[in-house]
Enzyme design. Structure first.
Site, mmCIF file in Angstrom:
data_model
loop_
_atom_site.group_PDB
_atom_site.id
_atom_site.type_symbol
_atom_site.label_atom_id
_atom_site.label_comp_id
_atom_site.label_asym_id
_atom_site.label_seq_id
_atom_site.Cartn_x
_atom_site.Cartn_y
_atom_site.Cartn_z
ATOM 1 N N GLY A 190 0.826 -1.202 0.000
ATOM 2 C CA GLY A 190 0.000 0.000 0.000
ATOM 3 C C GLY A 190 0.857 1.248 0.000
ATOM 4 O O GLY A 190 1.562 1.508 0.972
ATOM 5 N N GLY A 192 -0.106 4.341 0.125
ATOM 6 C CA GLY A 192 -0.920 5.487 0.533
ATOM 7 C C GLY A 192 -0.131 6.305 1.537
ATOM 8 O O GLY A 192 1.111 6.318 1.521
ATOM 9 N N ALA A 330 -7.349 13.404 11.597
ATOM 10 C CA ALA A 330 -7.554 13.878 12.961
ATOM 11 C C ALA A 330 -8.292 15.221 12.983
ATOM 12 O O ALA A 330 -9.205 15.419 13.789
ATOM 13 C CB ALA A 330 -6.204 14.015 13.659
ATOM 14 N N HIS A 454 9.532 38.397 2.841
ATOM 15 C CA HIS A 454 10.673 37.955 2.035
ATOM 16 C C HIS A 454 11.902 37.793 2.924
ATOM 17 O O HIS A 454 12.160 38.655 3.760
ATOM 18 C CB HIS A 454 10.985 38.988 0.948
ATOM 19 C CG HIS A 454 12.203 38.627 0.150
ATOM 20 N ND1 HIS A 454 12.181 37.639 -0.814
ATOM 21 C CD2 HIS A 454 13.476 39.088 0.209
ATOM 22 C CE1 HIS A 454 13.405 37.519 -1.331
ATOM 23 N NE2 HIS A 454 14.210 38.387 -0.719
HETATM 24 P P1 FAD Z 1 -9.193 7.461 17.226
HETATM 25 O O1 FAD Z 1 -8.073 8.400 17.254
HETATM 26 O O2 FAD Z 1 -8.977 6.119 16.647
HETATM 27 O O3 FAD Z 1 -9.677 7.321 18.732
HETATM 28 C C1 FAD Z 1 -10.656 6.422 19.121
HETATM 29 C C2 FAD Z 1 -10.452 6.121 20.591
HETATM 30 O O4 FAD Z 1 -11.600 5.428 21.068
HETATM 31 C C3 FAD Z 1 -9.265 5.190 20.872
HETATM 32 O O5 FAD Z 1 -8.541 5.693 21.958
HETATM 33 C C4 FAD Z 1 -9.919 3.863 21.227
HETATM 34 O O6 FAD Z 1 -9.167 3.106 22.140
HETATM 35 C C5 FAD Z 1 -11.194 4.354 21.879
HETATM 36 N N1 FAD Z 1 -12.295 3.376 21.872
HETATM 37 C C6 FAD Z 1 -12.752 2.643 20.838
HETATM 38 N N2 FAD Z 1 -13.835 1.928 21.221
HETATM 39 C C7 FAD Z 1 -14.045 2.242 22.520
HETATM 40 C C8 FAD Z 1 -15.016 1.830 23.469
HETATM 41 N N3 FAD Z 1 -16.014 1.013 23.133
HETATM 42 N N4 FAD Z 1 -14.923 2.322 24.713
HETATM 43 C C9 FAD Z 1 -13.935 3.182 25.073
HETATM 44 N N5 FAD Z 1 -12.997 3.596 24.208
HETATM 45 C C10 FAD Z 1 -13.069 3.144 22.952
HETATM 46 N N6 FAD Z 1 -4.406 12.084 10.623
HETATM 47 C C11 FAD Z 1 -4.036 13.359 10.419
HETATM 48 O O7 FAD Z 1 -4.898 14.233 10.322
HETATM 49 N N7 FAD Z 1 -2.708 13.703 10.334
HETATM 50 C C12 FAD Z 1 -1.731 12.789 10.425
HETATM 51 O O8 FAD Z 1 -0.549 13.135 10.342
HETATM 52 C C13 FAD Z 1 -2.081 11.436 10.637
HETATM 53 N N8 FAD Z 1 -1.134 10.493 10.745
HETATM 54 C C14 FAD Z 1 -1.504 9.202 10.969
HETATM 55 C C15 FAD Z 1 -0.509 8.240 11.024
HETATM 56 C C16 FAD Z 1 -0.840 6.921 11.219
HETATM 57 C C17 FAD Z 1 0.248 5.888 11.306
HETATM 58 C C18 FAD Z 1 -2.212 6.557 11.383
HETATM 59 C C19 FAD Z 1 -2.603 5.134 11.640
HETATM 60 C C20 FAD Z 1 -3.217 7.518 11.306
HETATM 61 C C21 FAD Z 1 -2.863 8.837 11.090
HETATM 62 N N9 FAD Z 1 -3.839 9.836 10.975
HETATM 63 C C22 FAD Z 1 -3.466 11.121 10.739
HETATM 64 C C23 FAD Z 1 -5.267 9.532 11.108
HETATM 65 C C24 FAD Z 1 -5.762 9.886 12.514
HETATM 66 O O9 FAD Z 1 -4.995 9.186 13.467
HETATM 67 C C25 FAD Z 1 -7.223 9.549 12.672
HETATM 68 O O10 FAD Z 1 -7.979 10.142 11.623
HETATM 69 C C26 FAD Z 1 -7.755 10.055 13.996
HETATM 70 O O11 FAD Z 1 -7.066 9.475 15.066
HETATM 71 C C27 FAD Z 1 -9.244 9.735 14.142
HETATM 72 O O12 FAD Z 1 -9.696 10.218 15.370
HETATM 73 P P2 FAD Z 1 -10.934 9.534 16.111
HETATM 74 O O13 FAD Z 1 -11.120 10.318 17.360
HETATM 75 O O14 FAD Z 1 -12.063 9.383 15.186
HETATM 76 O O15 FAD Z 1 -10.456 8.054 16.463
HETATM 77 P P1 NAI Z 2 -4.524 4.791 2.338
HETATM 78 O O1 NAI Z 2 -5.942 4.663 1.979
HETATM 79 O O2 NAI Z 2 -3.900 6.120 2.404
HETATM 80 O O3 NAI Z 2 -3.638 3.938 1.329
HETATM 81 C C1 NAI Z 2 -3.840 2.571 1.129
HETATM 82 C C2 NAI Z 2 -3.169 2.161 -0.165
HETATM 83 O O4 NAI Z 2 -3.139 0.750 -0.217
HETATM 84 C C3 NAI Z 2 -3.919 2.649 -1.404
HETATM 85 O O5 NAI Z 2 -2.999 3.247 -2.290
HETATM 86 C C4 NAI Z 2 -4.533 1.381 -1.959
HETATM 87 O O6 NAI Z 2 -4.672 1.400 -3.360
HETATM 88 C C5 NAI Z 2 -3.522 0.334 -1.519
HETATM 89 N N1 NAI Z 2 -4.066 -1.012 -1.390
HETATM 90 C C6 NAI Z 2 -5.249 -1.385 -0.844
HETATM 91 N N2 NAI Z 2 -5.371 -2.732 -0.868
HETATM 92 C C7 NAI Z 2 -4.232 -3.216 -1.438
HETATM 93 C C8 NAI Z 2 -3.757 -4.520 -1.728
HETATM 94 N N3 NAI Z 2 -4.470 -5.600 -1.428
HETATM 95 N N4 NAI Z 2 -2.554 -4.644 -2.323
HETATM 96 C C9 NAI Z 2 -1.804 -3.556 -2.628
HETATM 97 N N5 NAI Z 2 -2.214 -2.294 -2.373
HETATM 98 C C10 NAI Z 2 -3.409 -2.122 -1.774
HETATM 99 O O7 NAI Z 2 -4.386 4.004 3.737
HETATM 100 P P2 NAI Z 2 -3.215 3.948 4.792
HETATM 101 O O8 NAI Z 2 -1.926 4.396 4.216
HETATM 102 O O9 NAI Z 2 -3.324 2.604 5.403
HETATM 103 O O10 NAI Z 2 -3.661 5.020 5.845
HETATM 104 C C11 NAI Z 2 -4.960 4.952 6.423
HETATM 105 C C12 NAI Z 2 -5.500 6.310 6.654
HETATM 106 O O11 NAI Z 2 -4.870 6.903 7.767
HETATM 107 C C13 NAI Z 2 -5.252 7.292 5.523
HETATM 108 O O12 NAI Z 2 -6.193 7.169 4.498
HETATM 109 C C14 NAI Z 2 -5.395 8.590 6.214
HETATM 110 O O13 NAI Z 2 -6.754 8.901 6.305
HETATM 111 C C15 NAI Z 2 -4.832 8.298 7.586
HETATM 112 N N6 NAI Z 2 -3.447 8.786 7.663
HETATM 113 C C16 NAI Z 2 -3.223 10.117 7.506
HETATM 114 C C17 NAI Z 2 -1.957 10.614 7.543
HETATM 115 C C18 NAI Z 2 -1.747 12.054 7.319
HETATM 116 O O14 NAI Z 2 -2.710 12.799 7.339
HETATM 117 N N7 NAI Z 2 -0.515 12.511 7.109
HETATM 118 C C19 NAI Z 2 -0.798 9.763 7.792
HETATM 119 C C20 NAI Z 2 -1.135 8.360 7.884
HETATM 120 C C21 NAI Z 2 -2.428 7.925 7.847
#
Ligand code: FAD
Ligand code: NAI
Length: 475
Positions: A190, A192, A330, A454
């Site tokens: 992936g 992405g 987020a 600038h």
């Molecule tokens: P979450 O952050 O997933 O929070 C949900 C919370 O609910 C968790 O603490 C979980 O334990 C808790 N929970 C779940 N079910 C229950 C329950 N039944 N009872 C009590 N607690 C519960 N987004 C960005 O905008 N910028 C980024 O740079 C970015 N980088 C990312 C990097 C990675 C590696 C990943 C995986 C995601 C990234 N994201 C980024 C995406 C971002 O993390 C999510 O969009 C965001 O956290 C979503 O917020 P949320 O509050 O909906 O859920």
């Molecule tokens: P993603 O949706 O960004 O990318 C997934 C990629 O995997 C896509 O390009 C898709 O075509 C590919 N893919 C799907 N199934 C596949 C398969 N079977 N074989 C090969 N390729 C396949 O999802 P990702 O990177 O897992 O991140 C999840 C989400 O977390 C993002 O969509 C984003 O919303 C959030 N995130 C945001 C960040 C940020 O804002 N900087 C950083 C990291 C995550």
């Protein structure tokens, strides 16, 4: 005996904890339940974002970028850095400290706003005359009642069918953020956002990284010109990205992992690696919520069904963030959380989905807001485009990072900005100006006529706006 609140928030990620704070600011008696545990079993609010997402990934991106600069860019400045080493345990430890600072910050904010925090799992028990009963299970069992419930339970990493995460060899984002030693060979599935960010971290630290992507196009959601420029930069860095592959059997052993796949030409291939990161998207999380108990409606992907204002099918139950439709970001979760709290208070909370910025924190960074050129073409819009390369920007030259460009897309008749796309240094910060401009329905000329400091990278934004009218000053 249950404890009664006005608002109970289930989930303490960016959607949930921000909704709780806004609701408390509006005078409600608020509880927030979150089950995330730190290594010692204690509370770690902040969700995916704080614990295994936005924050830790940016911490590692920063550390690995310093390492990369020391190895490859210091010499340009006349600085000799020989025998540069990376202490992975220390780097991971620093990342953990940054995470903990954020966890503690949220616990402090709960106290400051008089929000009652419950560490445990929240699930629907039943609907009652006074709203809903929410069962909290954890170190302590509690029963809460509230008329208004905000569900913000987030998302989990999607696994490949038949290949569960073991977080040792086959890693989700969780394991990818705590690899203990630089893998000699790393495969990611992936390309992405996570694939590119985590692939960049480990490549900079010395891994031989290959990303296998199923789709034939690179970053299909990104403006094509910008994606092409980014791909050129990644190729130059040695980040190998294979497009149009079909992943086959994945075998793990004591030595690592072997990934069989068919490449875009239909040829059978296989890659051996020390670790595999699967980053193929995320699935909404409603595990343990006991949605059935109250008849909360989910769609076929498991997301909670909501209307444009985050109302579920149940009166008084709202859902925000990754657990509902829309981009999994987020800041999108936070905006929805604020808007829902305001709607509960009878105000007119609003989220503008057209101006949610996206950022990919690679080097170069990629950031955008609004429509891409391919989207404008697809809907037959009459538009003008203007680009400005960082190569012609004085600050970028001084920084030693002239990769990329700023691109403006504006309506051909009204000049209203329809999209801004950036690939280059500090794109994550530069995009904010474009978001403000689009929120205020600015024209490209508005930006072109505003005085920008600038030398600054933001001058490239002004120049790209000037380019819409074919009157750049420095190119
Ligand atoms: P979450 O952050 O997933 O929070 C949900 C919370 O609910 C968790 O603490 C979980 O334990 C808790 N929970 C779940 N079910 C229950 C329950 N039944 N009872 C009590 N607690 C519960 N987004 C960005 O905008 N910028 C980024 O740079 C970015 N980088 C990312 C990097 C990675 C590696 C990943 C995986 C995601 C990234 N994201 C980024 C995406 C971002 O993390 C999510 O969009 C965001 O956290 C979503 O917020 P949320 O509050 O909906 O859920
Ligand atoms: P993603 O949706 O960004 O990318 C997934 C990629 O995997 C896509 O390009 C898709 O075509 C590919 N893919 C799907 N199934 C596949 C398969 N079977 N074989 C090969 N390729 C396949 O999802 P990702 O990177 O897992 O991140 C999840 C989400 O977390 C993002 O969509 C984003 O919303 C959030 N995130 C945001 C960040 C940020 O804002 N900087 C950083 C990291 C995550």
């Amino acid at each position: 005996m249950s404890q009664t609140f006005d608002v109970v928030v289930i989930g303490g990620g960016p959607g949930g904890y921000i909704a709780a704070i806004r609701a408390a600011q509006l005078g409600f008696k608020v509880a927030c339940i979150d089950e995330w545990q730190n290594a010692a079993g204690g509370p770690a609010p902040g969700g995916t974002c704080t614990n295994v997402g936005c924050i830790p990934s940016k911490a590692l991106l920063q550390s690995s970028e310093h390492f990369d600069h020391a190895n490859h860019h210091f010499a340009d400045h006349g600085i000799t850095a020989t025998n540069v080493k990376i202490d992975i345990a220390k780097m991971i430890g620093r990342k953990d400290t940054v995470v903990k600072q954020n966890n503690d910050g949220i616990l402090y904010l709960f106290k400051k706003n008089k929000i009652t925090f419950f560490h445990g799992r929240g699930s629907f028990a039943k609907a009652v005359e006074t709203g809903y009963e929410i069962q909290v299970t954890g170190a302590k069992e509690e029963l809460l009642t509230a008329r208004q419930i905000i569900v913000a339970t987030g998302s989990n990493a999607r696994a490949l069918p038949g290949t569960p995460f073991d977080e040792e060899t086959v890693l989700s984002n969780d394991g990818a953020l705590r690899i203990g030693a630089v893998p000699k060979k790393l495969v990611l599935i992936g390309s992405g956002v996570i694939g590119l960010e985590m692939g960049s971290v480990w490549r900079r630290l010395g891994s031989d990284v290959t990303i296998l992507e199923g789709l034939p196009t690179f970053l299909g959601a990104v403006d094509e010109q910008i994606a092409k420029e980014a791909k050129k930069a990644f190729d130059k860095q040695g980040l190998k990205i294979e497009l149009g592959v079909k992943v086959g059997e994945i075998k793990t052993s004591k030595k690592g992992v072997s990934v069989a796949y068919t490449n875009a030409k239909g040829e059978a291939q296989s890659l051996d690696a020390d670790k595999l990161i699967v980053s193929i998207g995320r699935v909404p999380n409603t595990i343990g919520l006991n949605a059935e108990a109250v008849g909360l409606q989910l769609d076929e992907r498991g997301a909670i069904v909501v209307d444009a204002e985050c109302r579920t099918n149940l009166k008084g139950v709202w859902a925000v963030g990754d657990v509902v439709r829309g981009p999994m970001l987020a800041h999108k979760a936070e905006e929805e959380g604020v808007a829902v709290a305001e709607r509960i208070a009878g105000q007119h909370g609003h989220v503008n989905f057209n101006t949610i910025p996206w950022v990919i924190y690679t080097s170069p960074e990629i950031a955008w807001v609004g429509e891409t050129e391919q989207q404008l073409k697809a809907r037959g819009a009459a538009y003008k485009a203007g680009t400005f390369p960082f190569l012609a920007n004085g600050r970028a030259r001084a920084l030693g990072d002239t990769t990329g460009m700023v691109k403006f897309l504006a309506d051909a008749t009204t000049d209203e900005i329809l999209g801004v796309h950036i690939v280059g240094p500090m794109a994550s910060e530069l995009i904010a100006e474009a978001v403000v401009a689009m929120e205020f329905k600015a024209s490209a000329e508005d930006i072109a006529r505003i005085c920008h400091a600038h030398p600054s990278l933001s001058e490239a934004t002004k120049e790209a706006a000037l380019a819409v009218d074919k009157r750049t000053l420095n190119f």
